[in-house]
Write a protein that holds these residues in place. Structure first.
Motif, PDB file in Angstrom:
ATOM      1  N   GLN A 191      20.479 -54.816 -25.710  1.00 40.11           N
ATOM      2  CA  GLN A 191      21.203 -53.710 -24.618  1.00 40.11           C
ATOM      3  C   GLN A 191      20.503 -52.362 -24.930  1.00 40.11           C
ATOM      4  OE1 GLN A 191      25.590 -54.769 -24.408  1.00 40.11           O
ATOM      5  NE2 GLN A 191      25.168 -55.924 -26.251  1.00 40.11           N
ATOM      6  N   GLU A 201      17.646 -51.730 -26.017  1.00 38.01           N
ATOM      7  CA  GLU A 201      16.232 -51.628 -25.092  1.00 38.01           C
ATOM      8  C   GLU A 201      16.391 -51.236 -23.577  1.00 38.01           C
ATOM      9  OE1 GLU A 201      14.159 -54.900 -26.053  1.00 38.01           O
ATOM     10  OE2 GLU A 201      13.894 -54.480 -28.091  1.00 38.01           O
ATOM     11  N   LEU A 202      17.447 -52.378 -22.953  1.00 35.04           N
ATOM     12  CA  LEU A 202      17.803 -51.924 -21.463  1.00 35.04           C
ATOM     13  C   LEU A 202      18.178 -50.612 -21.331  1.00 35.04           C
ATOM     14  CD1 LEU A 202      18.254 -53.200 -18.927  1.00 35.04           C
ATOM     15  CD2 LEU A 202      20.582 -53.489 -19.548  1.00 35.04           C
ATOM     16  N   SER A 239      14.969 -48.360 -21.609  1.00 38.72           N
ATOM     17  CA  SER A 239      14.087 -48.592 -20.511  1.00 38.72           C
ATOM     18  C   SER A 239      14.468 -48.279 -19.133  1.00 38.72           C
ATOM     19  CB  SER A 239      13.600 -50.196 -20.312  1.00 38.72           C
ATOM     20  OG  SER A 239      14.881 -50.899 -19.957  1.00 38.72           O
ATOM     21  N   GLN A 240      16.005 -48.108 -19.024  1.00 35.60           N
ATOM     22  CA  GLN A 240      16.311 -47.570 -17.928  1.00 35.60           C
ATOM     23  C   GLN A 240      16.038 -46.070 -17.384  1.00 35.60           C
ATOM     24  OE1 GLN A 240      20.914 -47.269 -17.707  1.00 35.60           O
ATOM     25  NE2 GLN A 240      20.794 -47.701 -15.537  1.00 35.60           N
ATOM     26  N   LYS A 275      12.554 -46.503 -16.125  1.00 29.85           N
ATOM     27  CA  LYS A 275      12.296 -47.221 -14.973  1.00 29.85           C
ATOM     28  C   LYS A 275      11.257 -46.799 -13.786  1.00 29.85           C
ATOM     29  CE  LYS A 275      15.960 -47.672 -12.151  1.00 29.85           C
ATOM     30  NZ  LYS A 275      17.021 -47.931 -11.863  1.00 29.85           N
ATOM     31  N   TYR A 325      10.827 -52.026 -17.762  1.00 27.81           N
ATOM     32  CA  TYR A 325      12.305 -52.098 -17.643  1.00 27.81           C
ATOM     33  C   TYR A 325      12.595 -53.626 -17.371  1.00 27.81           C
ATOM     34  CZ  TYR A 325      16.350 -51.503 -14.497  1.00 27.81           C
ATOM     35  OH  TYR A 325      17.441 -51.687 -13.878  1.00 27.81           O
ATOM     36  N   VAL A 365      12.675 -55.995 -19.973  1.00 25.44           N
ATOM     37  CA  VAL A 365      13.897 -56.303 -20.660  1.00 25.44           C
ATOM     38  C   VAL A 365      15.004 -56.832 -19.869  1.00 25.44           C
ATOM     39  CG1 VAL A 365      15.579 -54.699 -21.816  1.00 25.44           C
ATOM     40  CG2 VAL A 365      13.093 -54.031 -21.934  1.00 25.44           C
ATOM     41  N   ARG A 366      15.183 -56.674 -18.690  1.00 21.80           N
ATOM     42  CA  ARG A 366      16.223 -57.479 -17.889  1.00 21.80           C
ATOM     43  C   ARG A 366      15.885 -58.579 -17.833  1.00 21.80           C
ATOM     44  NH1 ARG A 366      19.489 -54.575 -14.168  1.00 21.80           N
ATOM     45  NH2 ARG A 366      19.667 -56.550 -12.966  1.00 21.80           N
ATOM     46  N   LEU A 391      17.155 -60.514 -20.973  1.00 21.35           N
ATOM     47  CA  LEU A 391      18.587 -60.706 -20.970  1.00 21.35           C
ATOM     48  C   LEU A 391      19.126 -61.928 -19.909  1.00 21.35           C
ATOM     49  CD1 LEU A 391      19.858 -57.102 -20.868  1.00 21.35           C
ATOM     50  CD2 LEU A 391      19.993 -58.780 -22.972  1.00 21.35           C
ATOM     51  N   ILE A 444      24.622 -57.525 -16.564  1.00 22.90           N
ATOM     52  CA  ILE A 444      23.626 -56.727 -17.045  1.00 22.90           C
ATOM     53  C   ILE A 444      23.753 -55.167 -16.032  1.00 22.90           C
ATOM     54  CG2 ILE A 444      21.113 -56.125 -16.608  1.00 22.90           C
ATOM     55  CD1 ILE A 444      20.546 -59.133 -16.759  1.00 22.90           C
ATOM     56  N   GLU A 501      24.568 -51.270 -17.649  1.00 19.35           N
ATOM     57  CA  GLU A 501      23.543 -50.003 -17.128  1.00 19.35           C
ATOM     58  C   GLU A 501      24.537 -49.207 -16.782  1.00 19.35           C
ATOM     59  OE1 GLU A 501      19.378 -51.896 -15.699  1.00 19.35           O
ATOM     60  OE2 GLU A 501      21.088 -51.554 -14.160  1.00 19.35           O
TER      61      GLU A 501
END
Length: 578
Positions: A171, A173-174, A177-178, A181, A188, A191-192, A195, A205, A209
């Motif tokens: 999470q 990492e998400l 990376s957001q 993006k 990005y 990573v999604r 998950l 998800i 975010e």
């Protein structure tokens, strides 16, 4: 005076002649060629009658005399005590009751018509509808929402909540990376996807975010509808990715499985219609089609499994329920042309199949009959030869009846017609006894000998205690014996329990007769017994039909009569020892 003397002499002579005629006149008659007729108490014996010894019934003589073994006077041999035929024999009413002997009429009790086969089966879970609910990431189960087997779950229902350090890091990492993006869209998206592979939904998800916060506990949801059949994890367990949490079975459909005997296999095929009745709902008949025939036969039972799938939306059919199935076959003939007997009536030895027929209606008189078997239909056999419609066969207590036939030297399971031997040898049924039974029997033997000695001494309470100890020791053998051997042990257990619960010495001794009829065949088929055991027999016990027992000593000490006839009997066999 002289005339008076003459008269007296004449009268004396006349009296003497009359007395002589009365004494000697019948000793020889015209036509007897001077031979005196042999008038004695056995004139009523048939010309071809046989004579035997009450202590040694193996002695058979065509004329009276003394027993060559013990010197006792021979007596007329029992011509069957009313039993019809040379192989007929009679049992006492008391022995019949103790052994719970029952008979049924040939051709009665059949179900369905002659063109169908009756099968026994069970309801089982449909394995095609089973599902494993697993964890898709490593973690520790913080809360388990499934508490017991049989619990209904629905797709999307919360099963557990898991804390996963790896998911916490993903999470973070998400969220990182957001921010990248636009510059690094591939990172990005990777990573999604990670998950998503851990079965997080698009909605979950997006919530991470939008909130910008990391969740420590993540829920696991059910992916199918069904009933929990097994819980495979507990709260606090640390589980690996892919490790199962619960097993779920969808019981909207179930399997109906049936065992088919080897001789019946050729009469079944995929797609064949089978009519099914559950024991729980005897008035409701279901219909299915055979969808599977097991390609592998069970080597122990010599059966294979057939099955059909039944709808169960209303949940009436529960796994484990007993079923009766009936399958139409191409066999010709009607029910009236087939003779049916219960499977429990048939005994096997080598290539022979035998039953015991009640040869006199309403009387405890039986004889062995060899039969030829047709197909087995459920719990019955078709008899193609050897029986006539309306005859009665023994369906319960067959082993006890067979033992009685052997004791009376009649045709029996191991004693074929025309090969009857009389008494010094014991006829034993051939049974496969595993080596592990030997150690169990050796442990039970001292208790059995205590029981025998208690009956010799007439000590009822000691007999009860010893019977109970013998029963407890032999119970260990029940899981390891199969077929005929197990039946013998079960009957032995019943007799031991009856002795243990009885306060009558006479009744204990009567149960002891049947105990030995079932226990001795097990012992004589047991290999490599270290201690020598003597099989002994009293020919006068059991209403002069004879009764057996075993002893560790050669000396006779009769448990059926005690001090009244302590030495009555003889050693007829021995097993074990070097």
């Amino acid at each position: 005076m002289m005339n008076k003397k003459v008269i007296v002499i004449v009268l004396a002579l006349a009296a003497g002649l009359l007395l002589g005629y009365l004494i000697f006149g019948t000793s020889a008659r015209p036509g007897d060629k001077g031979q005196a007729s042999d008038m004695h108490e056995h004139d009523g014996t048939e010309e071809n009658g046989m004579w035997t010894c009450s202590m040694h019934p193996q002695i058979q003589s065509p004329e009276p005399g003394d027993c060559p073994i013990c010197g006792m006077d021979l007596i007329p041999a029992d011509s069957g005590d009313g039993a019809s035929g040379a192989n007929g024999f009679r049992m006492t009413e008391n022995a019949m009751a103790l052994a719970n002997i029952r008979t049924s009429q040939v051709g009665t009790g059949a179900e369905g018509d002659g063109n169908s086969i009756r099968l026994s089966g069970k309801i089982r879970k449909n394995e095609e509808a089973n599902a494993i609910q697993a964890s898709y990431f490593d973690g520790r189960i913080e809360q388990l929402n499934v508490n017991y087997t049989g619990q209904e779950v629905r797709k999307g229902q919360l099963l557990a909540t898991i804390y996963s350090p790896a998911l916490v890091a993903a999470q973070q990492e998400l969220l990182t990376s957001q921010d990248l993006k636009s510059s690094q869209p591939e990172l990005y998206q990777a990573v999604r996807n990670k998950l998503k592979n851990w079965k997080l939904t698009e909605k979950q998800i997006s919530e991470i975010e939008s909130s910008g916060t990391v969740r420590e506990d993540f829920p696991v949801y059910a992916t199918v509808n069904g009933t929990v059949t097994e819980i495979l994890a507990a709260e606090g367990d640390f589980i690996k990715q892919g490790q199962p949490i619960v097993k779920v079975s969808n019981l909207d459909s179930v399997w109906a499985t049936f065992d088919v005997y080897e001789a019946q296999i050729g009469q079944f095929s995929i797609g064949q219609t089978i009519k099914i009745t559950a024991r729980a709902y005897p008035d409701k008949e279901l219909e299915g089609r055979i969808t599977f025939i097991d390609p592998v036969m069970d080597n122990m039972s010599r059966t294979l499994t057939i099955r059909t799938t039944l709808p169960n939306k209303d949940g009436l059919l529960k796994p484990g329920m007993f079923l009766t199935g009936r399958v139409a076959t191409g066999a010709s003939g009607s029910k009236s042309e087939q003779l049916l007997v219960p499977a429990t009536a048939v005994m096997w030895t080598g290539e022979r199949s035998v039953v015991y027929v009640q040869s006199e209606a309403g009387q405890p008189v039986f004889e062995m009959r060899e039969v030829t078997l047709g197909n087995r239909t459920g719990d019955q056999y078709v008899i193609t030869e050897g029986l006539e419609p309306g005859e009665y066969v023994v369906t319960n207590g067959t082993f006890t009846v067979d033992a009685a036939a052997q004791l009376q030297s009649k045709s029996s399971m191991m004693n074929t017609p025309g090969n009857s031997k009389g008494g010094s040898d014991i006829n034993t049924m051939q049974m496969k006894i595993p080596d592990t039974f030997r150690e169990i029997f050796i442990k039970a033997l001292p208790h059995y000998l205590e029981l025998k000695d208690a009956l010799v001494a007439g000590d009822v309470q000691e007999g009860r205690n010893a019977a109970r100890e013998t029963s407890n020791s032999l119970k260990e053998a029940l899981p390891i014996l199969q077929g005929m051997a197990r039946d013998h042990l079960l009957k032995s257990q019943q007799m031991l329990e009856a002795i243990a619960g009885n306060s009558s010495l006479d009744n204990q001794r009567e149960h002891f007769i049947i105990l030995n009829e079932n226990l001795i065949p097990l012992i004589t088929n047991t290999k490599n017994l270290r201690e020598k055991i003597y099989v002994q027999k009293c020919p006068m016990a059991n209403s002069n039909q004879g009764a057996l027992w075993i002893s560790s000593e050669k000396e006779i000490r009769n448990p059926y009569y005690g001090d009244a006839m302590l030495s009555c009997g003889s050693v007829i066999d021995s097993v074990g020892g070097k």
